[in-house]
Design an enzyme around this catalytic site. Structure first.
Site, PDB file in Angstrom:
ATOM      1  N   LYS A 122      -6.204  -9.289  -6.577  1.00 55.12           N
ATOM      2  CA  LYS A 122      -7.541  -9.489  -5.993  1.00 55.12           C
ATOM      3  C   LYS A 122      -8.422  -8.273  -6.242  1.00 55.12           C
ATOM      4  O   LYS A 122      -7.923  -7.147  -6.381  1.00 55.12           O
ATOM      5  CB  LYS A 122      -7.439  -9.793  -4.492  1.00 55.12           C
ATOM      6  CG  LYS A 122      -7.021  -8.633  -3.637  1.00 55.12           C
ATOM      7  CD  LYS A 122      -7.315  -8.902  -2.165  1.00 55.12           C
ATOM      8  CE  LYS A 122      -7.044  -7.622  -1.374  1.00 55.12           C
ATOM      9  NZ  LYS A 122      -7.459  -7.623  -0.011  1.00 55.12           N
ATOM     10  N   LYS A 170       0.824  -1.203   0.000  1.00 57.44           N
ATOM     11  CA  LYS A 170       0.000   0.000   0.000  1.00 57.44           C
ATOM     12  C   LYS A 170       0.862   1.259   0.000  1.00 57.44           C
ATOM     13  O   LYS A 170       0.528   2.240  -0.663  1.00 57.44           O
ATOM     14  CB  LYS A 170      -0.952   0.013   1.204  1.00 57.44           C
ATOM     15  CG  LYS A 170      -2.036  -1.031   1.063  1.00 57.44           C
ATOM     16  CD  LYS A 170      -3.178  -0.816   2.016  1.00 57.44           C
ATOM     17  CE  LYS A 170      -4.290  -1.818   1.706  1.00 57.44           C
ATOM     18  NZ  LYS A 170      -5.317  -1.883   2.714  1.00 57.44           N
ATOM     19  N   LYS A 197     -11.054  -2.694  -2.906  1.00 57.72           N
ATOM     20  CA  LYS A 197     -11.692  -1.391  -2.760  1.00 57.72           C
ATOM     21  C   LYS A 197     -10.787  -0.259  -3.195  1.00 57.72           C
ATOM     22  O   LYS A 197     -11.241   0.790  -3.599  1.00 57.72           O
ATOM     23  CB  LYS A 197     -12.025  -1.153  -1.282  1.00 57.72           C
ATOM     24  CG  LYS A 197     -13.146  -1.992  -0.775  1.00 57.72           C
ATOM     25  CD  LYS A 197     -13.396  -1.697   0.686  1.00 57.72           C
ATOM     26  CE  LYS A 197     -13.028  -2.894   1.530  1.00 57.72           C
ATOM     27  NZ  LYS A 197     -13.726  -2.966   2.795  1.00 57.72           N
TER      28      LYS A 197
HETATM   29  P1  TYM Z   1     -10.784  -5.493   4.639  1.00 58.71           P
HETATM   30  O1  TYM Z   1     -11.993  -4.678   4.766  1.00 58.71           O
HETATM   31  O2  TYM Z   1      -9.676  -5.041   3.757  1.00 58.71           O
HETATM   32  O3  TYM Z   1     -11.196  -6.934   4.189  1.00 58.71           O
HETATM   33  C1  TYM Z   1     -12.231  -7.625   4.868  1.00 58.71           C
HETATM   34  C2  TYM Z   1     -12.177  -9.110   4.575  1.00 58.71           C
HETATM   35  O4  TYM Z   1     -12.452  -9.293   3.186  1.00 58.71           O
HETATM   36  C3  TYM Z   1     -11.456 -10.129   2.630  1.00 58.71           C
HETATM   37  N1  TYM Z   1     -11.327  -9.722   1.187  1.00 58.71           N
HETATM   38  C4  TYM Z   1     -11.556 -10.545   0.157  1.00 58.71           C
HETATM   39  N2  TYM Z   1     -11.911 -11.833   0.105  1.00 58.71           N
HETATM   40  C5  TYM Z   1     -12.047 -12.398  -1.108  1.00 58.71           C
HETATM   41  N3  TYM Z   1     -11.856 -11.758  -2.280  1.00 58.71           N
HETATM   42  C6  TYM Z   1     -11.490 -10.448  -2.294  1.00 58.71           C
HETATM   43  N4  TYM Z   1     -11.271  -9.838  -3.436  1.00 58.71           N
HETATM   44  C7  TYM Z   1     -11.327  -9.778  -1.018  1.00 58.71           C
HETATM   45  N5  TYM Z   1     -10.978  -8.521  -0.637  1.00 58.71           N
HETATM   46  C8  TYM Z   1     -10.988  -8.509   0.719  1.00 58.71           C
HETATM   47  C9  TYM Z   1     -10.209  -9.868   3.500  1.00 58.71           C
HETATM   48  O5  TYM Z   1      -9.310 -10.943   3.491  1.00 58.71           O
HETATM   49  C10 TYM Z   1     -10.814  -9.712   4.866  1.00 58.71           C
HETATM   50  O6  TYM Z   1     -11.007 -10.960   5.506  1.00 58.71           O
HETATM   51  N6  TYM Z   1      -7.603  -5.889   8.295  1.00 58.71           N
HETATM   52  C11 TYM Z   1      -8.946  -6.372   8.031  1.00 58.71           C
HETATM   53  C12 TYM Z   1      -9.982  -5.643   8.854  1.00 58.71           C
HETATM   54  C13 TYM Z   1      -9.746  -5.830  10.320  1.00 58.71           C
HETATM   55  C14 TYM Z   1      -9.885  -7.040  11.046  1.00 58.71           C
HETATM   56  C15 TYM Z   1      -9.524  -6.732  12.389  1.00 58.71           C
HETATM   57  C16 TYM Z   1     -10.249  -8.336  10.687  1.00 58.71           C
HETATM   58  C17 TYM Z   1      -9.340  -4.883  11.196  1.00 58.71           C
HETATM   59  N7  TYM Z   1      -9.194  -5.404  12.453  1.00 58.71           N
HETATM   60  C18 TYM Z   1      -9.539  -7.706  13.390  1.00 58.71           C
HETATM   61  C19 TYM Z   1     -10.267  -9.307  11.707  1.00 58.71           C
HETATM   62  C20 TYM Z   1      -9.908  -8.985  13.026  1.00 58.71           C
HETATM   63  C21 TYM Z   1      -9.202  -6.254   6.521  1.00 58.71           C
HETATM   64  O7  TYM Z   1      -8.466  -6.700   5.731  1.00 58.71           O
HETATM   65  O8  TYM Z   1     -10.294  -5.649   6.119  1.00 58.71           O
END
Ligand code: TYM
Length: 348
Positions: free
Chosen positions: A209, A119, A212
């Site tokens: 992947k 990032k 967002k």
């Molecule tokens: P975030 O919002 O980036 O992603 C949320 C979840 O979505 C999954 N993901 C996907 N899965 C399949 N295909 C895709 N294209 C795709 N894009 C995203 C991610 O693997 C994730 O599981 N850091 C975390 C948010 C967070 C969190 C936490 C999670 C903050 N604190 C504590 C668990 C426990 C995250 O990546 O969010």
């Protein structure tokens, strides 16, 4: 005996897309429904994680609410008390624990996080925020405050889970039993089975992947896309020069991604088909245009139904759920925080 805790979160930046929905939200909702008799299920909206990369702040509050609405539209039972749904920033212990833990985590450790490297590489140096750098420590606090054992996330989050375990073990070693150490990643995979690891790819660039933070949005289908917009994105998805539908992720990543997406939307549309059945049905088909049209039709049906369900979600019900979960979350989180404050010498 208290029940073990499963915890996870999906960030609330911009619009949620089908990668978040099928890769995370839907499996989380299914898991919550199946496990809530034996586990406490904490689902939270990591709103403080939202501005680790630049966002439109005018839209943030609504994105956060929308995130909660999407859970409801995906079938989360809001009346189940074993399932908590809360906003991170409404539980101030997340921020306080992060400030404390920051002092026990090395600069080098954080610098090695691949998500930070990826990032930050996209931003000029003075736009790489300390918040982005510190993201994994806040994530560790999210998990450790609630004594969580199981954390269902995609494999892009594996390193963050590992650092959470390292931090917990380090603190326990120094100060005695402060934190529950979450299960190792391999055990998490066993526990969640096929729910984990699914990765929907960008339609324009199936090597990466669906995300967002994609700049153009052309390869990303947002849950808020009008069915016609989604149709155009699918019709212009990148394919290959092989010229025959085949599930081969290395040689035909675009077509393989579409086969996976097709399976997921068919399932969401109530047709019980497996990936294998979908592959068998379409393998060998020579006209990619015909194949894409089938994917586009299913996607349009899914989006139209989903958007209708979303429009029916009642905001008062959502707010009541958030507010009652936040009372419970504050109680649990503050107990852990107090334990840490005592251990590090801030409280008697
Ligand atoms: P975030 O919002 O980036 O992603 C949320 C979840 O979505 C999954 N993901 C996907 N899965 C399949 N295909 C895709 N294209 C795709 N894009 C995203 C991610 O693997 C994730 O599981 N850091 C975390 C948010 C967070 C969190 C936490 C999670 C903050 N604190 C504590 C668990 C426990 C995250 O990546 O969010």
């Amino acid at each position: 005996m208290t029940k073990p805790v499963i915890l996870t979160g999906v960030r609330a930046n911009n619009d949620l897309h089908i990668g978040n929905y099928f890769g995370a939200i839907l499996p989380i909702v299914d898991m919550a429904r199946r496990r809530s008799a034996e586990y406490i299920v904490n689902l939270f909206i990591p709103d403080l994680h939202s501005f680790t990369t630049p966002i439109n702040h005018d839209q943030l509050f609504d994105s956060i609410m929308n995130n909660a609405r999407v859970y409801a539209a995906a079938g989360l039972p809001l009346d189940d008390d074993a399932i908590q749904l809360y906003r991170q920033s409404y539980v101030s212990a997340h921020s306080e624990l992060t400030i404390i833990l920051n002092n026990f985590v090395g600069f080098g450790e954080m610098e090695r996080m691949t998500q930070f490297k990826d990032k930050s590489a996209k931003l000029s140096n003075d736009r790489v925020s300390v918040g982005l750098f510190d993201y994994p420590v806040l994530m560790a606090s999210d998990i450790l405050l609630y004594n969580a054992m199981y954390i269902p996330v995609g494999d892009d989050q594996t390193q963050h889970l590992e650092i959470t375990r390292d931090i917990a073990e380090r603190m326990n070693h120094k100060f005695g039993e402060l934190f529950t150490v979450p299960e190792p990643v391999a055990k998490q995979h066993q526990f969640f089975g096929k729910d984990q690891g699914l990765r929907i790819k960008d339609l324009q660039n199936p090597a990466k992947k669906m995300s967002k933070s994609d700049e153009t949005g052309k390869g990303v289908i947002f849950l808020s896309d009008a069915p016609e917009v989604a149709r155009k994105k699918i019709m212009s998805a990148a394919t290959d020069s092989v010229g025959k539908v085949n599930y081969d992720k290395a040689a035909q990543p675009g077509i393989s991604n579409l086969l996976e997406i097709l399976t997921l939307v068919r399932q969401a549309n109530g047709r019980a088909v497996s990936l294998k059945q979908t592959i068998d049905e379409f393998t060998g088909l020579e006209r990619y245009g015909d194949f894409k049209k089938i994917v586009a039709d299913e996607m349009s049906e899914f989006l139209a139904n989903f958007q209708a369900r979303l429009a029916q979600v009642n905001d008062d019900t959502i707010l009541r759920k958030l507010e009652s979960s936040e009372i419970t979350a504050n109680q649990t989180a503050n107990q852990t925080l107090l334990r840490v404050q005592k251990a590090v010498g801030l409280r008697r």
